[in-house]
Design a protein around this motif. Structure first.
Motif, mmCIF file in Angstrom:
data_model
loop_
_atom_site.group_PDB
_atom_site.id
_atom_site.type_symbol
_atom_site.label_atom_id
_atom_site.label_comp_id
_atom_site.label_asym_id
_atom_site.label_seq_id
_atom_site.Cartn_x
_atom_site.Cartn_y
_atom_site.Cartn_z
ATOM 1 N N ARG A 307 56.094 49.002 35.755
ATOM 2 C CA ARG A 307 55.108 48.237 36.503
ATOM 3 C C ARG A 307 54.364 47.297 35.569
ATOM 4 N N LEU A 309 51.102 44.535 35.667
ATOM 5 C CA LEU A 309 49.997 43.928 36.399
ATOM 6 C C LEU A 309 49.385 42.857 35.503
ATOM 7 N N LYS A 369 51.571 33.387 43.075
ATOM 8 C CA LYS A 369 51.300 34.838 43.053
ATOM 9 C C LYS A 369 51.613 35.466 41.680
ATOM 10 N N TRP A 371 49.286 35.899 39.311
ATOM 11 C CA TRP A 371 48.140 36.719 38.930
ATOM 12 C C TRP A 371 48.002 37.845 39.955
ATOM 13 N N ASP A 372 48.131 39.093 39.480
ATOM 14 C CA ASP A 372 47.942 40.236 40.380
ATOM 15 C C ASP A 372 46.465 40.500 40.621
ATOM 16 N N TYR A 390 45.134 36.261 49.099
ATOM 17 C CA TYR A 390 44.550 37.263 48.209
ATOM 18 C C TYR A 390 43.409 38.001 48.913
ATOM 19 N N LEU A 502 42.795 40.195 44.726
ATOM 20 C CA LEU A 502 44.037 40.940 44.494
ATOM 21 C C LEU A 502 45.188 40.290 45.245
ATOM 22 N N SER A 503 46.322 40.188 44.565
ATOM 23 C CA SER A 503 47.488 39.483 45.095
ATOM 24 C C SER A 503 48.031 40.143 46.360
ATOM 25 N N ASN A 505 51.007 40.379 47.001
ATOM 26 C CA ASN A 505 52.244 41.063 46.620
ATOM 27 C C ASN A 505 52.026 42.550 46.369
ATOM 28 N N ILE A 506 50.770 42.958 46.268
ATOM 29 C CA ILE A 506 50.431 44.370 46.056
ATOM 30 C C ILE A 506 50.185 45.011 47.418
ATOM 31 N N GLN A 511 46.233 48.149 46.550
ATOM 32 C CA GLN A 511 45.044 47.302 46.450
ATOM 33 C C GLN A 511 43.772 48.146 46.490
#
Length: 648
Positions: A307, A309, A369, A371-372, A390, A502-503, A505-506, A511
């Motif tokens: 993982r 981040l 995307k 930046w998480d 986000y 928070l992205s 994509n999470i 999140q």
């Protein structure tokens, strides 16, 4: 040879000559169109009359990845130059020299981490049809910006081979066994493939772990690598290196993803195995272990995924509360446990606000995307994060409710009021899009004609006003109040602060874990990264201001001084009544617009009005949009907020 001061393509000014490369001279230059940003110019003295001779050249100029130096192509006096970003940092060859005097060589774990950073970059290049072809410790730079490795000089040898051919290339003396890390099938046969890059990366790793170059580690008669007593490796790194360095290309890994899968899976399985064996021995006993057999353990070895981040933010010079390393260490420990992985890597991506493209770079990171966890710092980036899906997690700038943009002059300036702002007066502005130093000043100066000096940092604006290079500047109230030689000239309205986002994509579950972990951090961690718990700021009014600024810029010649900050051209207006509203996509509606003469279909993005469905029955104006006829229907497609107006 180019003289110092020579300008190529009306853009790149030569500053100095650097150590020559394999195929021509290398220069340090500055980009006059990008705030004198430093770049490297690599000359190809190959008598190339266009880029058709090398399909790789065009691929190089289209690459875009944060871990590779960007390329452009420039012709000057019938020679071709590759222009790439100048990466501030140290090569891994230089790092080894300094490391050897203190701690010895690179460790197995350091090489594993290097592989995990570089292999995704190679995967990107290979999928784009580009082979690096010249991987070595000299061509991997650890960037000072984020302490992460960046690849430079990729594709150069592949280009030279395509243009000159293998035989001609060899005759120029480019096959240098003392410096190259590539396999023989590339050096002697001109074969460029993903596996040859993996071979060179593995050979570079051997050098970093032993201090010996490939020529000193290769047994020519036996055609094998010499075993090093001081280099004791266990799987999976040993297994990976053996396969990457195979003499026959077909015996090597064929993709970077294969190497990553081996490293990640084997490392985690091995770690889990040692823990599970201890547990089994304690609870069952040796006899029972022998009876059950090895297959009983297989379901227990479930590898946890690697993982990553990324924490992203704008780095403000001299700002004390921007020490993200402490937060990165905290998140790695806490989130690693909550996400049930011991393979969590926290990447800190800092963009220097001194760069003239920092806001654009940050916007692109958010839009892509990348930046998480986005510490937006600037409200413009908060708006960008919201626009890209986000989720708000925390407020930035603890203890401050809002910020205020001001105009200022030197204390002895003759400028006393707004009437003194004549076309010959120079105003220093910040980067396009910056709320305080760009958008709000333009909004408040609507109707004026001024000479504009833009793309300045906050410190540059202050220095230009102090020195008399600019008559007036835009800045932050608290910052300008600290300058005794400056006088406040005008105040703008306050604007909201920024947040941590928070992205999308999470997952929602993760999140929530990240948000909880951020807010539970110790006070010193939160203070050093400039955030606190709180409600999300309301950006609606600020978005309206920014849209108005976009409208102003769209009808001015902003690159020709002095600039008229107003719109005086006639507008083409289609006015009618909305007689039907229907959704046509997730983010668009179709309006049926009935005028006195015609019926139109209006395609409207949802974000340009408050509630599209409420437009039914209202009078609207569509401004400066040329109708298109589609299957007998007149269609008006709205592409900018200024193109639609709802009549009261």
């Amino acid at each position: 040879m180019l003289d110092i001061g020579t300008v190529l393509d009306d853009r790149y000014r030569i500053l100095s000559e650097r150590q020559p490369g394999s195929f021509g001279r290398v220069y340090l230059a500055e980009d006059l169109k990008e705030g004198n940003k430093k770049v490297i110019l690599k000359e190809f003295t190959l008598a190339v009359q266009g880029t058709d001779a090398s399909p790789t050249l065009q691929k190089l100029s289209n690459l875009n990845h944060p871990r590779i130096a960007k390329f452009e192509l420039v012709y000057y006096q019938q020679n071709l130059f590759l222009v790439r970003d100048y990466i501030v940092g140290k090569s891994y060859a230089t790092l080894l020299k300094s490391k050897h005097t203190v701690t010895g060589y690179f460790t197995k774990n350091e090489i594993l981490e290097l592989f995990r950073q570089i292999l995704p970059v190679l995967s990107y290049l290979h999928k784009k049809g580009v082979i690096h072809g010249n991987i070595s410790p000299e061509n991997i730079i650890r960037s000072n910006k984020d302490n992460l490795p960046v690849l430079i000089d990729f594709g150069v040898k592949q280009v030279a081979t395509e243009i000159l051919g293998v035989e001609s290339l060899a005759s120029q003396g480019n096959h240098n066994a003392k410096t190259t890390y590539a396999p023989d099938d590339q050096l002697k046969k001109g074969r460029f493939a993903p596996d040859s890059d993996l071979y060179a990366l593995a050979a570079s790793a051997l050098y970093l772990m032993t201090g010996k170059e490939p020529k000193d580690l290769w047994d020519v008669p036996a055609a094998k690598w010499i075993k090093q007593k001081k280099l004791t490796l266990r799987s999976p790194l040993k297994e990976a290196l053996n396969k990457m360095l195979a003499a026959a290309p077909e015996q090597r890994f064929q993709s970077a993803e294969e190497v990553l899968r081996l490293l990640d899976n084997k490392t985690i399985v091995q770690s889990n195995m040692s823990r599970n064996l201890v547990f089994f021995f304690a609870g069952v006993g040796v006899t029972a272990l022998a009876a059950v057999g090895a297959i009983a353990f297989f379901p227990v070895f479930k590898p946890q995924p690697q993982r990553n981040l990324t924490l992203g933010f704008l780095a403000i010079p001299n700002f004390p509360n921007q020490k993200y390393e402490l937060l990165a260490d905290y998140l790695k420990t806490e989130l690693g446990n909550k996400l049930k992985t011991d393979k969590l890597t926290i990447i800190v991506d800092a963009i220097d606000t001194q760069s003239t493209t920092s806001l654009l770079d940050a916007k692109n990171r958010i839009a892509d995307k990348k930046w998480d966890i986005a510490f937006t710092v600037n409200p413009m980036l908060s708006v960008e994060a919201k626009k890209n899906g986000y989720t708000f997690a925390a407020r930035m700038w603890p203890g401050i409710e809002q910020i205020q943009s001001v105009l200022f002059v030197r204390g002895d300036s003759s400028i006393k009021n707004i009437a003194d702002l004549t076309p010959d007066k120079i105003i220093a502005l910040g980067q396009p899009g910056d709320a305080v130093t760009y958008s709000l000043p333009l909004y408040n100066l609507y109707g004026k004609t001024l000479t504009i000096d833009k793309r300045n940092s906050v410190n540059d604006i202050i220095e230009k006003v102090k020195s008399g290079q600019a008559d007036i500047g835009a800045g932050y109230l608290n910052r300008i109040k600290e300058e005794p030689k400056l006088r406040l000239f005008g105040f703008s309205r306050s604007i909201p602060l920024s947040g941590v986002y928070l992205s999308p994509n999470i997952s929602e579950k993760e999140q929530n874990l990240i948000k909880e972990t951020l807010l539970n951090a110790a006070p010193n961690v939160r203070n050093q990264t400039n955030y606190e718990q709180g409600e999300e700021p309301d950006y609606s009014n600020f978005i309206g201001i920014n849209n108005r600024v976009i409208e102003i810029l769209s009808c001015t010649k902003f690159d020709q001084n002095p600039v008229n900050l107003y719109c005086d051209r006639p507008q083409n207006i289609i006015q009618g009544k909305v007689d039907g509203v229907f959704p046509v996509a997730n983010d668009k509606h179709e309006l049926t617009l009935q005028t006195e003469k015609d019926t139109y279909k209006v395609i409207l993005p949802n974000s340009y009005v408050g509630a599209p469905l409420e437009l039914n029955g209202k009078i609207i104006q569509v401004i400066d949009v040329k109708p298109k006829e589609v299957s007998g229907t007149l269609v008006l497609e709205i592409t900018q907020p200024k193109q639609i107006k709802v009549k009261d």
